[in-house]
Design a protein around this motif. Sequence first.
Motif, short mmCIF file in Angstrom:
data_model
loop_
_atom_site.label_atom_id
_atom_site.label_comp_id
_atom_site.label_asym_id
_atom_site.label_seq_id
_atom_site.Cartn_x
_atom_site.Cartn_y
_atom_site.Cartn_z
N ARG A 164 0.82 -1.21 0.00
CA ARG A 164 0.00 0.00 0.00
C ARG A 164 0.85 1.25 0.00
O ARG A 164 0.48 2.28 -0.59
CB ARG A 164 -0.95 0.01 1.20
N ASP A 165 2.01 1.19 0.64
CA ASP A 165 2.91 2.34 0.66
C ASP A 165 3.51 2.62 -0.72
O ASP A 165 4.11 3.68 -0.92
CB ASP A 165 4.04 2.11 1.66
N ARG A 166 3.36 1.68 -1.65
CA ARG A 166 3.90 1.84 -3.01
C ARG A 166 2.79 1.88 -4.06
O ARG A 166 3.06 1.78 -5.26
CB ARG A 166 4.88 0.70 -3.33
N SER A 167 1.53 2.02 -3.61
CA SER A 167 0.39 1.91 -4.52
C SER A 167 -0.47 3.16 -4.46
O SER A 167 -0.39 3.95 -3.53
CB SER A 167 -0.45 0.67 -4.17
N MET A 168 -1.33 3.30 -5.48
CA MET A 168 -2.25 4.43 -5.56
C MET A 168 -3.66 3.91 -5.83
O MET A 168 -3.85 2.93 -6.54
CB MET A 168 -1.84 5.38 -6.69
N LEU A 169 -4.63 4.61 -5.25
CA LEU A 169 -6.04 4.33 -5.47
C LEU A 169 -6.67 5.57 -6.10
O LEU A 169 -6.70 6.64 -5.48
CB LEU A 169 -6.73 3.99 -4.15
N VAL A 170 -7.15 5.42 -7.32
CA VAL A 170 -7.70 6.54 -8.07
C VAL A 170 -9.20 6.30 -8.29
O VAL A 170 -9.60 5.28 -8.85
CB VAL A 170 -7.00 6.69 -9.44
N GLY A 171 -10.03 7.24 -7.83
CA GLY A 171 -11.46 7.20 -8.10
C GLY A 171 -11.83 8.29 -9.09
O GLY A 171 -11.42 9.44 -8.92
N TYR A 172 -12.58 7.93 -10.11
CA TYR A 172 -12.93 8.90 -11.15
C TYR A 172 -14.40 8.72 -11.52
O TYR A 172 -15.09 7.83 -11.01
CB TYR A 172 -12.04 8.73 -12.38
N ASN A 173 -14.91 9.55 -12.38
CA ASN A 173 -16.30 9.47 -12.82
C ASN A 173 -16.35 8.71 -14.14
O ASN A 173 -15.95 9.22 -15.18
CB ASN A 173 -16.88 10.87 -12.99
N GLY A 174 -16.81 7.48 -14.09
CA GLY A 174 -16.84 6.64 -15.28
C GLY A 174 -16.97 5.19 -14.90
O GLY A 174 -17.38 4.84 -13.80
N GLY A 175 -16.58 4.30 -15.83
CA GLY A 175 -16.69 2.87 -15.61
C GLY A 175 -17.95 2.30 -16.19
O GLY A 175 -18.51 2.82 -17.15
N HIS A 176 -18.44 1.20 -15.59
CA HIS A 176 -19.70 0.61 -16.01
C HIS A 176 -20.83 1.53 -15.52
O HIS A 176 -21.04 1.65 -14.33
CB HIS A 176 -19.90 -0.78 -15.39
N ALA A 177 -21.53 2.13 -16.40
CA ALA A 177 -22.54 3.10 -15.99
C ALA A 177 -23.75 3.01 -16.90
O ALA A 177 -23.86 3.74 -17.88
CB ALA A 177 -21.97 4.51 -15.98
N LEU A 178 -24.67 2.09 -16.58
CA LEU A 178 -25.93 2.06 -17.29
C LEU A 178 -26.74 3.31 -16.93
O LEU A 178 -26.65 3.80 -15.80
CB LEU A 178 -26.73 0.82 -16.90
N PRO A 179 -27.52 3.82 -17.86
CA PRO A 179 -28.34 4.99 -17.54
C PRO A 179 -29.32 4.66 -16.41
O PRO A 179 -29.99 3.63 -16.44
CB PRO A 179 -29.09 5.26 -18.85
N ASN A 180 -29.39 5.49 -15.40
CA ASN A 180 -30.36 5.27 -14.34
C ASN A 180 -30.97 6.62 -13.94
O ASN A 180 -30.29 7.64 -13.91
CB ASN A 180 -29.74 4.57 -13.14
N VAL A 181 -32.25 6.59 -13.65
CA VAL A 181 -32.98 7.83 -13.37
C VAL A 181 -33.77 7.77 -12.07
O VAL A 181 -34.37 8.77 -11.68
CB VAL A 181 -33.94 8.18 -14.53
N TYR A 182 -33.79 6.60 -11.41
CA TYR A 182 -34.61 6.50 -10.20
C TYR A 182 -33.86 5.72 -9.13
O TYR A 182 -33.51 4.56 -9.36
CB TYR A 182 -35.93 5.80 -10.51
N PRO A 183 -33.58 6.33 -7.99
CA PRO A 183 -33.84 7.74 -7.68
C PRO A 183 -32.96 8.66 -8.52
O PRO A 183 -31.86 8.28 -8.93
CB PRO A 183 -33.52 7.85 -6.20
#
Length: 540
Positions: free
Chosen positions: A313-332
Amino acid sequence: MRAAIKSLSSRRAASALAAGAAALALLAPTPSVAEQPVEQASFSHTVTSLAADGIDIDIQVFKPAMGAGDTVPVLLHSHGWGGSKSTNVSSYQAELDAGYGVVSITQRGHGASGGLRNVEDPDFEGLDMIAVVDYIAGLDWVAKESLEQDSPWADPARGGDPVLGAWGGSYGGGYQYVLALTEMQLYGATRVDAMAPDITWHNLNTALAPNDVPRSAWLTLLYSTGANKVERYISEGFAYGIATGQYADGTVPGLHDLKAEFETHGPAGYVDDNGDRIHLDIPMLITQGFSDNLFIFNEAWDNFTQTLTPEARDRSMLVGYNGGHALPNVYPVGYAGSGDKCDGTSGTTRRAFFDAAFNGGDTRLLGNGEPFHYTTASSECLRLTEADIDFEASYQPQEVDPTGTLGPATGGATMAGAPISLELAQGPLTIAGVPELSADLYGLGYDQRLFFTLSKGTSPANAQTIQNNVMPYRMAGPVPSVGEAIEMRLPGIAETIDEGESLYLTVSPTSDMFFGHGSRTPGFVGMTDVTVTIPTVIAD
């Protein structure tokens, strides 16, 4: 086969890993220019799996232009669900120009490879990948690490220890974990030296059926694009989940226990001879979409915190971004955000990560060495260390009064219709990580399902789900009138709540990502003792 895997010793891990680390410091990814370069080459090859069925695995090998007698590291790459290898040299030109060989892999049940998909089973896909690495180890132009006498890779059948990295997304992230962890399980060490898994899972159960509620939208898509290519027990389990909203857990006669099987098809299920979790001691660039509604950010968080050793973990990175598997969803109703403002998912960053891993450099090469790089839904890049986050910050909605009913500001306690939003905090506030919810639930009904999320807005009426993700909770059987205590994680998010906005806990009886399987019966569910613990960025 799995019993045989788990019976083998892992006592040689420390010496093998130490030898590998020393050898890596001497290696460079760029071939020598002292020799006359030869033309780069690409060729197809078939590898015989080590699994009992001995099927063929189709691979494409890309050799960079290099001088006679030179050796180079190799990067593995594989596809997502339903894909296959690439035969086009342009797909990997940047890696070849950087001095890497590349091996593109078609996994079993895909393309020209044989067999049926087992969804990254160590007894099948795990042994397939080990056979591929054995083949790579026999190529004379591939850089090798020096071996100690007791190294598991000194066995001629294994062919040596190539300098090896791996990348790919989704199913192409799963093969990386099944390779490295199956080698650890079999031999006590892995030949993989660095990994860059994107939008993949830690535990298939928490991904495909969180809290035992099947993701019907995604299971429908996965089933429809591969029903004739997966093992029958998986196909039947998917179909059962789509039709009934129940997870195949061994309680239905004649239906395979998919839950128990899938527990072993990802990092969460790997154990050693003593039943202890196996960890990887290699640097990783782990990337995951906050707005991914199949493999949510929590899966990457668990891989970072539970699959890696503290040293890794001291040599690694965790990157969170907006994307990936994203089916359209509207509810809620919600909003997703877009892009990666921290540059953690670019090919340039990935290649720089492998350069550093193979040459003893700093593999935390983004943002002056911070481990966490999160793009908020409003597209701000947060570069954070653990010291920058208050992981224990807790909030309680004021609308839940001491009598246990939801106050009139929420429109009453009914959960048979529209979502309700309970105010937790007012901005300014920045969130970055995986929140947790605790509460007591009570009410009427049978086999109720609720869907929880964090949202923001200027009022409960216009609050929208942050990064478009919800987490289900299933109350199996009758809903108790005296209260059912729950503790659960909410979807990981990153967002800034501005001045004039509020952060809300939104509760919905249905979600289109779990279509057809919302609350089962009319009635209501009330909550008491509600607390939401939110990783909060500490203000400067």
